[in-house]
Write an enzyme that holds these catalytic residues in place. Structure first.
Site, PDB file in Angstrom:
ATOM      1  N   GLU A  45       0.833  -1.201   0.000  1.00  0.00           N
ATOM      2  CA  GLU A  45       0.000   0.000   0.000  1.00  0.00           C
ATOM      3  C   GLU A  45       0.869   1.252   0.000  1.00  0.00           C
ATOM      4  O   GLU A  45       1.720   1.420   0.890  1.00  0.00           O
ATOM      5  CB  GLU A  45      -0.894   0.032   1.239  1.00  0.00           C
ATOM      6  N   CYS A  46       0.666   2.119  -0.938  1.00  0.00           N
ATOM      7  CA  CYS A  46       1.302   3.436  -1.011  1.00  0.00           C
ATOM      8  C   CYS A  46       2.822   3.328  -0.840  1.00  0.00           C
ATOM      9  O   CYS A  46       3.522   2.977  -1.781  1.00  0.00           O
ATOM     10  CB  CYS A  46       0.681   4.391   0.011  1.00  0.00           C
ATOM     11  N   GLY A  47       3.364   3.621   0.326  1.00  0.00           N
ATOM     12  CA  GLY A  47       4.804   3.514   0.508  1.00  0.00           C
ATOM     13  C   GLY A  47       5.323   2.127   0.227  1.00  0.00           C
ATOM     14  O   GLY A  47       6.419   1.953  -0.325  1.00  0.00           O
TER      15      GLY A  47
END
Length: 430
Positions: free
Chosen positions: A319-321
């Site tokens: 997720e994201c990072g």
């Protein structure tokens, strides 16, 4: 059966009024008096809850009628009321901003609103703003107002004297740089990175006591929520979860759900040079990989472990990072780049401005999972997305891509796992 506890929703006319600092200060003050204080954050957020958790001593969950859902919000508030002496809910943005808004949440659960107004540079207009917050929506429970960042004791008294009859004045807090909280491109600096956070919280709590902003709100009765117990669909499944300063964006509710489904979390730190623990599934949450490029690039053993895990057909959720970490290359805003894990073909670079923000649902093959996105980077991925997020509002505009290679699922979206436990079980099941 309902549970009763003093509770208040700390809201403001806009962002930047000092809600997190004041919420943390009030929480720490009452905790220091021996009270059990439970705090929630309205809306999707990871950074403010870190500060609030440090202040109150308990994990801080999000409350949001769309992402979390009314039933889950009700259950969490009821559970807190059964144990706590005081419940604080910190709002986001302005009181009436968003759809659903903080006012919608407060009205749904009968949470009295405590308006926090930055009164610096303001005189009698403070009363007009307070009156607008109190009267804009008839029927909204309203506890009163606090003046923040006042210039002097006399300034605070003037503000209180200007208020119309019927609006309770909880007091005024002075401008004080010693209690402010540092921030960066995604919001506040993470709690563990603020070396003097305890001193700041102590100073903020002392300011609350000296200003007399100490009155408890009225008790609120919270109905019991009826939520089904999740099935033990992940019994015996070890989930390796990255957790350190680069991968810190973890909702407590997500961890609770995994545990309730029988999963065994195994935490590891890419920044500390850890290798991948023995596990059937991997979760790489969001965070700040762009601030730790060289350290992440140097952990070659972990990259090899992740590649072997992926080649074995085992699940990975990024997720994201975590998504950025799985690309071939990641660069900071100055252009300094480093090699990442390389499980996804592409690269990303941090930008000066926000590149994606808002509530979205991911329409995965396993089922729709709700969540949100907030990032400053731009990613170029040489892979066709399997889906795009569906915005909670403005549903016709482009939303975040969801990528998949084998059992690897990657996206900018931060998922709220309890929005679809069955889909989450499918994502992590070996």
């Amino acid at each position: 059966m309902s549970a009763t506890c003093p509770a208040v929703f700390i809201a403001a006319p806009a962002s930047g009024q000092g809600k997190t600092t004041v919420s943390a200060a009030v929480a720490r003050y009452h905790r220091d008096q021996g009270l059990d204080v439970r705090v929630f954050k309205m809306g999707p957020d990871f950074l403010d809850p870190m500060i609030l958790e440090q202040a109150c001593g308990h994990p801080v969950d999000p409350l949001h009628l769309w992402m979390v859902g009314a039933d889950e919000c009700r259950a969490m508030l009821h559970g807190a009321a059964e144990k706590a002496d005081l419940i604080l809910v910190e709002g986001s943005m302005g009181l009436f901003d968003g759809d659903p808004s903080g006012a919608d949440l407060a009205e749904r659960f009968g949470l009295p609103v405590l308006g926090l107004i930055d009164a610096s540079g303001m005189a009698q207009t403070f009363a007009a703003v307070a009156n607008g917050l109190a009267s804009w929506r008839p029927g909204l429970p309203f506890a009163g107002v606090i003046a923040n960042r006042v210039g002097s004791a006399g300034h605070g008294r003037m503000l209180g004297a200007a208020l119309p009859e019927g609006i309770r004045y909880f007091g005024a807090l002075p401008r004080n740089e010693a209690v402010g909280l540092p921030d960066r491109h995604l919001g506040l600096v993470q709690a563990e990175e603020i070396d003097d956070l305890e001193q700041r919280l102590a100073a903020a709590a002392e300011a609350v006591g000296e200003a007399g902003v100490t009155g408890l709100p009225e008790p609120v009765a919270f109905d019991a929520g009826e939520l089904p117990e999740p099935e033990k669909e992940l019994a015996g499944v070890r989930v390796a979860i990255a957790r350190d300063a680069a991968f810190a964006f973890l909702y407590p509710g997500n961890l609770r759900l995994l545990a309730a489904m029988g999963a065994e979390p195994v935490f590891f730190s890419p920044l500390a040079g850890d290798r991948l623990p023995e596990a059937e599934a991997v979760w790489l949450p969001g965070g700040y990989p762009e601030l730790h490029l060289d350290a992440l690039a140097a952990n070659e053993a972990l990259k090899a472990d992740l590649a072997a895990h992926h080649d074995a057909g085992r699940p990975i959720l990024a997720e994201c990072g975590g998504f950025l970490y799985l690309l071939e290359d990641l660069a900071d805003v100055a252009g300094h780049s480093a090699s990442m894990a390389g499980l996804l073909p592409g690269r990303a670079q941090l930008a000066e401005r926000v590149q994606g923000i808002g509530l979205q649902a991911a329409p995965l093959p396993e089922g729709e999972i709700r969540g949100h996105t907030f990032h400053h980077s731009r990613a170029e991925v040489a892979l066709e997305p399997i889906a795009h997020g569906i915005r909670a509002r403005d549903r016709g505009s482009a939303a975040e891509a969801v990528y998949r290679r084998g059992r690897l699922t990657a996206t900018y979206l931060h998922a709220w796992f309890p929005s679809n436990p069955e889909a989450v079980a499918e994502l992590f099941r070996p």
